[in-house]
Design an enzyme around this catalytic site. Structure first.
Site, short mmCIF file in Angstrom:
data_model
loop_
_atom_site.label_atom_id
_atom_site.label_comp_id
_atom_site.label_asym_id
_atom_site.label_seq_id
_atom_site.Cartn_x
_atom_site.Cartn_y
_atom_site.Cartn_z
N GLU A 1 -7.61 -12.54 15.29
CA GLU A 1 -8.26 -11.40 15.93
C GLU A 1 -7.27 -10.25 15.78
OE1 GLU A 1 -11.25 -11.47 16.94
OE2 GLU A 1 -11.75 -13.35 17.94
N HIS B 1 -18.72 -12.54 10.23
CA HIS B 1 -19.98 -11.82 10.42
C HIS B 1 -20.47 -11.22 9.09
CE1 HIS B 1 -18.68 -12.51 14.52
NE2 HIS B 1 -17.56 -11.85 14.25
N GLU C 1 -17.25 -4.51 13.68
CA GLU C 1 -16.26 -5.51 13.31
C GLU C 1 -16.55 -6.05 11.91
OE1 GLU C 1 -16.47 -9.17 15.45
OE2 GLU C 1 -14.89 -10.05 14.24
N HIS D 1 -11.06 -11.50 11.79
CA HIS D 1 -11.93 -10.95 12.85
C HIS D 1 -11.19 -9.86 13.61
CE1 HIS D 1 -15.23 -14.03 12.97
NE2 HIS D 1 -14.32 -14.70 12.29
#
Ligand SMILES: [Zn+2]
Length: 306
Positions: A271, A102, A139, A194
């Site tokens: 993650e 992102h 995030e 992430h």
């Protein structure tokens, strides 16, 4: 401002929480950590947390009319092992790719995010906003911070680091371009960083691994091996548990992510925890945990490359 946070990493299939794999590797990581002296360029204080085992004993007396029974309950909690970077420069001559998922301003440009790109199997959006904690810690910022600490760690070990983005104040790049950047760099190994937006009652981290699809065929086996290193190191060093809801034994094979579908270098996506779980969120937003996450990834990368 209301932000539509659709997290592309989310994986909603519930799985049991098993911890039976990775033990052999876990021992190796702990051994590495014990043997090496911490010389971390990120912050000496953040990595200087002592390993400690805290034992709490609670005694409860149950007194009945005719008998007396004493019950003793022992609860043991262990803080993460002290982990250190290897001495010297074991990664000299190596190229490591880091993709912090992102970007901090993605939410400002839905039109940019909605561009369609080929992810190796089908078309998908260029990028997403990523998730955030209930208190609004994004995030994108978490991923960026861990990437920065990891860059420092790897450079201290002699690696040349290639990042897909160098700030948290921009948009993109698109997910296909992120893969291309690290492919073009001919990285010896790469990591997509992430944190998940999972169910609020789900905890833990998961390692997402590629499925052969053509472009990535040559690196699936090596990526799976790297994933084992990441899982063992992250569990040992960060104290974050294996995911209670994503994958099996902390591993999830994914064929829907451009970063894994298009990679031509060994790569997994991690993650690092669940930003929608209050326990995980408290950890993920702490500088100490972000630096532990970086150190765990640096240790896994070092294990894989040497
Ligand atoms: Zn993400």
């Amino acid at each position: 401002m209301k932000i539509d946070l659709v997290h592309f990493c989310r994986f909603s299939v519930a799985n049991g929480h098993h911890r039976s794999i990775g033990r052999q590797r876990l021992v190796g990581v702990i051994g590495l950590g014990a043997a090496l002296i911490l010389l971390n360029s990120c912050s000496s204080s953040a990595h200087a947390q002592s390993a400690a085992t805290t034992t709490t004993t609670t005694m409860t007396a149950h007194v009945a009319a005719t008998t007396t029974t004493t019950t003793t309950t022992t609860t043991t909690t262990t803080t993460p092992a002290v982990a250190t970077l290897p001495a010297g420069q074991p990664l000299a001559g190596k190229v490591v790719g880091i993709d912090p998922g992102h970007n901090g301003l993605n939410y400002t440009n839905p039109g940019f995010l909605d561009q369609q790109v080929f992810n190796g199997r089908t078309m998908e959006n260029c990028d997403t906003t990523g998730t955030q904690t209930d208190s609004g810690y994004t995030e994108a910022l978490f991923n960026f911070n861990v990437a920065q600490y990891l860059t420092s760690d790897l450079e201290a070990e002699g690696a040349h680091v290639v990042l897909t983005r160098s700030t948290n104040s921009g948009e993109g790049p698109c997910v296909d371009q992120r893969a291309q950047i690290l492919n073009s760099a001919k990285a010896n190994v790469a990591i997509d960083i992430h944190a998940d937006g999972g169910p609020s009652d789900g905890r833990g981290f998961a390692v997402l691994e590629p499925v052969a699809d053509g472009p990535n065929d040559a690196v699936v086996t090596s990526s799976v091996a790297f994933g084992s290193d990441v899982l063992a190191s992250f569990e040992a060093i960060t104290g974050m548990p294996l995911s209670t809801y994503d994958g099996t034994n902390g591993i999830s094979f994914r064929n829907d992510l451009a970063g894994l579908n298009l990679t031509t270098v060994p790569k997994v996506l991690i993650e690092c925890g669940n930003m929608k779980n209050s326990t995980d969120a408290a950890l993920l937003t702490s500088t100490a945990q972000q630096q532990r996450a970086a150190l765990a990834l640096a240790s896994a990368i070092t294990d894989f490359l040497r």
